[in-house]
Design a protein around this motif. Structure first.
Motif, PDB file in Angstrom:
ATOM      1  N   LYS A 146      -0.053  -7.110   7.441  1.00 15.04           N
ATOM      2  CA  LYS A 146      -0.409  -6.889   6.036  1.00 15.04           C
ATOM      3  C   LYS A 146       0.423  -7.768   5.096  1.00 15.04           C
ATOM      4  N   ASP A 147       1.054  -8.774   5.652  1.00 11.65           N
ATOM      5  CA  ASP A 147       1.781  -9.730   4.809  1.00 11.65           C
ATOM      6  C   ASP A 147       0.810 -10.856   4.459  1.00 11.65           C
ATOM      7  N   LEU A 148       0.131 -10.692   3.311  1.00 20.64           N
ATOM      8  CA  LEU A 148      -1.064 -11.495   3.040  1.00 20.64           C
ATOM      9  C   LEU A 148      -0.921 -12.506   1.894  1.00 20.64           C
TER      10      LEU A 148
ATOM     11  N   SER B 143       0.827  -1.211   0.000  1.00 23.25           N
ATOM     12  CA  SER B 143       0.000   0.000   0.000  1.00 23.25           C
ATOM     13  C   SER B 143       0.858   1.256   0.000  1.00 23.25           C
ATOM     14  N   GLU B 144       2.175   1.067   0.231  1.00 27.32           N
ATOM     15  CA  GLU B 144       3.081   2.215   0.247  1.00 27.32           C
ATOM     16  C   GLU B 144       3.606   2.581  -1.142  1.00 27.32           C
ATOM     17  N   LEU B 145       3.249   1.783  -2.148  1.00 26.15           N
ATOM     18  CA  LEU B 145       3.907   1.960  -3.450  1.00 26.15           C
ATOM     19  C   LEU B 145       3.250   3.035  -4.303  1.00 26.15           C
ATOM     20  N   GLN B 146       4.101   3.820  -4.916  1.00 25.23           N
ATOM     21  CA  GLN B 146       3.635   4.802  -5.897  1.00 25.23           C
ATOM     22  C   GLN B 146       4.422   4.613  -7.173  1.00 25.23           C
TER      23      GLN B 146
ATOM     24  N   THR C  40      15.057 -14.325   3.578  1.00 22.26           N
ATOM     25  CA  THR C  40      14.394 -15.403   4.333  1.00 22.26           C
ATOM     26  C   THR C  40      12.919 -15.540   3.930  1.00 22.26           C
ATOM     27  N   PRO C  41      12.162 -14.461   3.950  1.00 23.65           N
ATOM     28  CA  PRO C  41      10.739 -14.655   3.632  1.00 23.65           C
ATOM     29  C   PRO C  41      10.513 -14.813   2.123  1.00 23.65           C
ATOM     30  N   VAL C  42      10.148 -15.999   1.726  1.00 23.43           N
ATOM     31  CA  VAL C  42       9.792 -16.301   0.323  1.00 23.43           C
ATOM     32  C   VAL C  42       8.662 -17.319   0.395  1.00 23.43           C
TER      33      VAL C  42
ATOM     34  N   THR D 110       6.260  -9.451  -5.306  1.00 24.78           N
ATOM     35  CA  THR D 110       7.183  -8.933  -4.289  1.00 24.78           C
ATOM     36  C   THR D 110       6.357  -8.304  -3.176  1.00 24.78           C
ATOM     37  N   GLY D 111       6.859  -8.481  -1.951  1.00 23.59           N
ATOM     38  CA  GLY D 111       6.232  -7.882  -0.771  1.00 23.59           C
ATOM     39  C   GLY D 111       5.206  -8.801  -0.139  1.00 23.59           C
ATOM     40  N   GLY D 112       4.915  -8.511   1.140  1.00 22.84           N
ATOM     41  CA  GLY D 112       3.823  -9.196   1.829  1.00 22.84           C
ATOM     42  C   GLY D 112       4.037 -10.661   2.111  1.00 22.84           C
ATOM     43  N   VAL D 113       5.290 -11.063   2.346  1.00 23.65           N
ATOM     44  CA  VAL D 113       5.513 -12.498   2.586  1.00 23.65           C
ATOM     45  C   VAL D 113       6.135 -12.786   3.955  1.00 23.65           C
ATOM     46  N   SER D 114       6.240 -11.743   4.790  1.00 21.24           N
ATOM     47  CA  SER D 114       6.808 -11.974   6.125  1.00 21.24           C
ATOM     48  C   SER D 114       5.658 -12.222   7.120  1.00 21.24           C
ATOM     49  N   VAL D 115       5.813 -11.738   8.358  1.00 23.69           N
ATOM     50  CA  VAL D 115       4.860 -12.116   9.407  1.00 23.69           C
ATOM     51  C   VAL D 115       3.930 -10.974   9.832  1.00 23.69           C
ATOM     52  N   GLY D 116       4.055  -9.816   9.169  1.00 21.58           N
ATOM     53  CA  GLY D 116       3.269  -8.647   9.580  1.00 21.58           C
ATOM     54  C   GLY D 116       1.783  -8.809   9.270  1.00 21.58           C
TER      55      GLY D 116
ATOM     56  N   LEU E 220       8.365 -13.235  -3.602  1.00 19.20           N
ATOM     57  CA  LEU E 220       9.646 -12.757  -3.054  1.00 19.20           C
ATOM     58  C   LEU E 220       9.402 -11.640  -2.054  1.00 19.20           C
ATOM     59  N   SER E 221      10.412 -11.373  -1.269  1.00 20.39           N
ATOM     60  CA  SER E 221      10.330 -10.301  -0.283  1.00 20.39           C
ATOM     61  C   SER E 221      10.216  -8.940  -0.982  1.00 20.39           C
ATOM     62  N   GLY E 222       9.623  -7.991  -0.285  1.00 14.49           N
ATOM     63  CA  GLY E 222       9.551  -6.633  -0.825  1.00 14.49           C
ATOM     64  C   GLY E 222      10.858  -5.885  -0.659  1.00 14.49           C
ATOM     65  N   ASN E 223      11.637  -6.253   0.339  1.00 10.67           N
ATOM     66  CA  ASN E 223      12.914  -5.577   0.557  1.00 10.67           C
ATOM     67  C   ASN E 223      13.781  -5.760  -0.689  1.00 10.67           C
ATOM     68  N   PRO E 224      14.175  -4.663  -1.330  1.00  9.55           N
ATOM     69  CA  PRO E 224      14.807  -4.796  -2.642  1.00  9.55           C
ATOM     70  C   PRO E 224      16.006  -5.739  -2.691  1.00  9.55           C
TER      71      PRO E 224
ATOM     72  N   LYS F  94       4.895   7.200   1.549  1.00 19.56           N
ATOM     73  CA  LYS F  94       4.928   6.334   0.349  1.00 19.56           C
ATOM     74  C   LYS F  94       6.368   6.209  -0.168  1.00 19.56           C
ATOM     75  N   ILE F  95       6.605   5.202  -0.993  1.00 16.76           N
ATOM     76  CA  ILE F  95       7.893   5.069  -1.704  1.00 16.76           C
ATOM     77  C   ILE F  95       7.588   4.708  -3.157  1.00 16.76           C
ATOM     78  N   TYR F  96       8.573   4.968  -3.994  1.00 15.57           N
ATOM     79  CA  TYR F  96       8.391   4.590  -5.396  1.00 15.57           C
ATOM     80  C   TYR F  96       8.560   3.076  -5.556  1.00 15.57           C
ATOM     81  N   ASN F  97       7.834   2.541  -6.522  1.00 18.86           N
ATOM     82  CA  ASN F  97       7.852   1.099  -6.775  1.00 18.86           C
ATOM     83  C   ASN F  97       9.085   0.728  -7.602  1.00 18.86           C
ATOM     84  N   SER F  98      10.192   0.510  -6.931  1.00 20.46           N
ATOM     85  CA  SER F  98      11.418   0.175  -7.677  1.00 20.46           C
ATOM     86  C   SER F  98      11.472  -1.315  -8.027  1.00 20.46           C
ATOM     87  N   ASN F  99      10.847  -2.148  -7.223  1.00 21.18           N
ATOM     88  CA  ASN F  99      10.930  -3.597  -7.499  1.00 21.18           C
ATOM     89  C   ASN F  99      10.349  -3.962  -8.864  1.00 21.18           C
ATOM     90  N   ASN F 100       9.301  -3.278  -9.247  1.00 22.39           N
ATOM     91  CA  ASN F 100       8.690  -3.610 -10.535  1.00 22.39           C
ATOM     92  C   ASN F 100       9.704  -3.438 -11.664  1.00 22.39           C
TER      93      ASN F 100
HETATM   94  N1  LIG Z   1       8.691  -9.451  13.258  1.00 23.56           N
HETATM   95  C1  LIG Z   1       9.330  -9.727  12.128  1.00 23.56           C
HETATM   96  N2  LIG Z   1       9.430  -8.782  11.214  1.00 23.56           N
HETATM   97  C2  LIG Z   1      10.063  -9.036  10.044  1.00 23.56           C
HETATM   98  C3  LIG Z   1      10.639 -10.307   9.843  1.00 23.56           C
HETATM   99  C4  LIG Z   1      10.500 -11.298  10.822  1.00 23.56           C
HETATM  100  O1  LIG Z   1      10.966 -12.437  10.660  1.00 23.56           O
HETATM  101  N3  LIG Z   1       9.822 -10.959  11.958  1.00 23.56           N
HETATM  102  N4  LIG Z   1      11.311 -10.507   8.670  1.00 23.56           N
HETATM  103  C5  LIG Z   1      11.963  -9.344   8.135  1.00 23.56           C
HETATM  104  C6  LIG Z   1      12.609  -9.652   6.907  1.00 23.56           C
HETATM  105  S1  LIG Z   1      13.956 -10.646   6.991  1.00 23.56           S
HETATM  106  C7  LIG Z   1      12.234  -9.112   5.740  1.00 23.56           C
HETATM  107  S2  LIG Z   1      13.182  -9.373   4.360  1.00 23.56           S
HETATM  108  C8  LIG Z   1      11.049  -8.308   5.613  1.00 23.56           C
HETATM  109  C9  LIG Z   1      10.259  -8.856   4.457  1.00 23.56           C
HETATM  110  O2  LIG Z   1       9.034  -8.356   4.397  1.00 23.56           O
HETATM  111  P1  LIG Z   1       8.069  -8.654   3.167  1.00 23.56           P
HETATM  112  O3  LIG Z   1       8.756  -9.509   2.204  1.00 23.56           O
HETATM  113  O4  LIG Z   1       6.799  -9.096   3.695  1.00 23.56           O
HETATM  114  O5  LIG Z   1       7.967  -7.288   2.430  1.00 23.56           O
HETATM  115  P2  LIG Z   1       7.162  -5.976   2.830  1.00 23.56           P
HETATM  116  O6  LIG Z   1       6.949  -5.975   4.273  1.00 23.56           O
HETATM  117  O7  LIG Z   1       6.026  -5.872   1.929  1.00 23.56           O
HETATM  118  O8  LIG Z   1       8.250  -4.901   2.446  1.00 23.56           O
HETATM  119  C10 LIG Z   1       9.511  -4.872   3.013  1.00 23.56           C
HETATM  120  C11 LIG Z   1      10.190  -3.546   2.658  1.00 23.56           C
HETATM  121  O9  LIG Z   1      10.354  -3.435   1.280  1.00 23.56           O
HETATM  122  C12 LIG Z   1       9.707  -2.274   0.764  1.00 23.56           C
HETATM  123  N5  LIG Z   1       9.088  -2.581  -0.521  1.00 23.56           N
HETATM  124  C13 LIG Z   1       8.060  -3.405  -0.715  1.00 23.56           C
HETATM  125  N6  LIG Z   1       7.726  -3.454  -2.004  1.00 23.56           N
HETATM  126  C14 LIG Z   1       8.563  -2.644  -2.637  1.00 23.56           C
HETATM  127  C15 LIG Z   1       8.678  -2.235  -3.986  1.00 23.56           C
HETATM  128  N7  LIG Z   1       7.851  -2.725  -4.938  1.00 23.56           N
HETATM  129  N8  LIG Z   1       9.665  -1.389  -4.334  1.00 23.56           N
HETATM  130  C16 LIG Z   1      10.490  -0.891  -3.364  1.00 23.56           C
HETATM  131  N9  LIG Z   1      10.418  -1.231  -2.055  1.00 23.56           N
HETATM  132  C17 LIG Z   1       9.456  -2.078  -1.700  1.00 23.56           C
HETATM  133  C18 LIG Z   1       8.651  -1.970   1.788  1.00 23.56           C
HETATM  134  O10 LIG Z   1       8.235  -0.645   1.741  1.00 23.56           O
HETATM  135  C19 LIG Z   1       9.355  -2.351   3.071  1.00 23.56           C
HETATM  136  O11 LIG Z   1      10.207  -1.317   3.485  1.00 23.56           O
HETATM  137  O12 LIG Z   1      10.265  -8.345   6.761  1.00 23.56           O
HETATM  138  C20 LIG Z   1      11.007  -8.170   7.967  1.00 23.56           C
HETATM  139  N10 LIG Z   1      10.129  -8.091   9.062  1.00 23.56           N
END
Ligand SMILES: Nc1nc2c(c(=O)[nH]1)N[C@H]1C(S)=C(S)[C@@H](COP(=O)(O)OP(=O)(O)OC[C@H]3O[C@@H](n4cnc5c(N)ncnc54)[C@H](O)[C@@H]3O)O[C@H]1N2
Ligand code: MOO
Length: 410
Positions: free
Chosen positions: A259-261, A188-191, A284-286, A251-257, A299-303, A201-207
């Motif tokens: 909104k990781d759906l 929801s943070e992507l623009q 780790t989160p995949v 990409t994104g939404g694969v961890s434990v938060g 894949l994880s959202g973290n670039p 918000k942040i720009y959608n660099s992963n795409n």
């Molecule tokens: N309590 C815990 N918190 C977290 C854990 C954990 O084990 N316990 N794992 C951490 C790890 S490791 C990672 S890696 C991240 C992975 O989170 P997600 O894969 O679910 O990704 P998001 O939460 O959606 O985003 C993470 C980060 O990346 C930015 N993002 C997302 N999409 C994009 C995009 N298209 N372009 C640029 N940047 C993007 C997003 O804004 C977040 O900053 O979780 C940890 N948390």
């Protein structure tokens, strides 16, 4: 569902779940960058006929015996041949044919004299050199012989191959399949780029990064969408993208938060989940699974985490299908000439830059820090250093294992 599995086990698991892909016939003009699925043999000679490599006169060598500047021999011009003509008239004793480069050599002639060694008018040519049979004569098949192996199965087609195959008149080639991939970036943070950034918000660099990286390893990106972190929206996007795609990369939404759906929605949609989480860091989160015939890599959202798992998991899977081994990772050894002062309880993939030297590979860390949210290090990354779980800090001079990225990233 397996959890926190080893990278190698994950790659094998996905490989076992791949559907069968069919080779594809493509137009030669579209085949650059594809891998040949069968040996190609020459269906004809190249050149297809005996031809002149010079502008001059086609003659019988025996008629030029003793000819020199001082003692020229005169021959009667009986025909004229340009490139593209088909020869009709045979050359007899005392006769010559005016001929241009690339034109077919007429029957009876066995050599060609360059025009600079002659004087001529409309009827006659004075030959001022003695020729040997076969001199200045390009026989049919001189370049390529009919039946010869031109390009082997597994060849990566590039301009030289297209040139050679075109010279054979081949309009189409059979190549390995090109995996068709859709991309869904979530958050929801992507623009989108080009918009003014709103607070939080942040720009959608992963795409951009993932769609481009997919193309760089020979996949076809057929669709690319963005979704906010809402279950209904995610379900709709997934339901739209999965049919018709061989693979879906999210990409994104694969961890434990909260909104990781992605995992939850995929499970609700009836996907078979192969595993959640890899025993590597970053990345780790995949989530990886299959719905119908589509393999899904969540894949994880973290670039940096995203690109690491893309290269280590998605890239080799796609290359299994398209055969583009040149774009695959290479496992090599290198001497670490930097310092990494953390011990690693988990297996780590450090972004790094490797250089080949006479004494072997030397590798140092990418500029910038190694946190998973850091994007800039990817600018200076042509390999990953594979630090095993349970390693102490890595000192300068230590031998390490690396996954080298393809040349394109150098
Ligand atoms: N309590 C815990 N918190 C977290 C854990 C954990 O084990 N316990 N794992 C951490 C790890 S490791 C990672 S890696 C991240 C992975 O989170 P997600 O894969 O679910 O990704 P998001 O939460 O959606 O985003 C993470 C980060 O990346 C930015 N993002 C997302 N999409 C994009 C995009 N298209 N372009 C640029 N940047 C993007 C997003 O804004 C977040 O900053 O979780 C940890 N948390
Ligand atoms: O596993 Mo997270 O990907 O550390 O960065």
């Amino acid at each position: 569902m397996k959890q926190r599995i080893e990278l190698e086990a994950a790659c094998e698991l996905v490989a076992d779940k791949l559907k069968s892909f069919s080779n594809e016939t493509v137009k030669l003009v579209n085949s650059s960058g594809r891998v040949l699925a069968e040996d190609v043999r020459a269906p004809m000679h190249q050149p297809p006929f005996d031809r002149s490599p010079l502008d001059g006169f086609a003659v019988r060598a025996e008629d030029t015996t003793g000819a020199s500047t001082e003692t020229p021999v005169s021959l009667k011009i009986v025909s004229k041949l340009y490139a593209g003509d088909s020869p009709v008239k045979k050359i007899g004793p005392g006769e010559a044919a005016r001929i241009m480069t690339g034109a077919p050599i007429p029957e009876g002639a066995d050599s060609v004299i360059r025009q600079e060694r002659t004087d001529w008018n409309d009827e006659e040519v004075e030959i001022k050199a003695t020729l040997k049979p076969g001199q200045n004569y390009a026989p049919a098949g001189e370049d390529i012989k009919q039946g010869e192996l031109l390009c082997e199965k597994g060849t990566l087609l590039r301009s030289p191959h297209l040139g050679v195959l075109a010279s054979m008149g081949l309009e189409e080639v059979l190549v390995l399949p090109e995996p068709e991939v859709s991309v869904l970036t979530t958050g929801s943070e992507l623009q989108e780029v080009g918009q003014e950034l709103k607070p939080g918000k942040i720009y959608n660099s992963n795409n951009y990064m993932i769609s481009t990286r997919l193309k760089e390893c020979g996949a076809k990106v057929i669709n690319s969408q963005v979704a906010v972190d809402e279950k209904d929206i995610l379900r709709d996007r997934l339901a739209e993208l999965i049919p018709g795609s061989d693979f879906l990369v999210t990409t994104g939404g694969v961890s434990v938060g909260e909104k990781d759906l992605i995992l939850e929605v995929l499970e609700e949609m009836g996907a078979e989940i192969f595993f959640w989480k890899l025993a590597i860091k970053p990345g780790t989160p995949v989530v990886c699974g299959r719905l119908d015939d589509t393999i899904i890599f969540g894949l994880s959202g973290n670039p940096a985490a995203c690109i690491t798992t893309f290269d280590l998991l998605v890239r080799p899977t796609l290359i299994k299908i398209n055969g583009l081994e040149k774009e695959n990772l290479r496992k090599e050894k290198a001497i670490f000439i930097d310092d990494f002062n953390k011990s690693s309880s988990t297996r780590r993939m450090l972004r790094a830059w490797v250089v080949r030297t006479e004494k072997g590979n030397i590798v140092k860390l990418s500029k910038g820090n190694q946190r998973p949210g850091v994007l800039k290090t990817t600018l200076d990354c042509n390999c990953f250093i594979d630090i095993p779980a349970g390693s102490p800090p890595v000192e300068s001079g230590a031998e390490v294992e690396i996954f080298r990225l393809p040349e394109i990233y150098n």
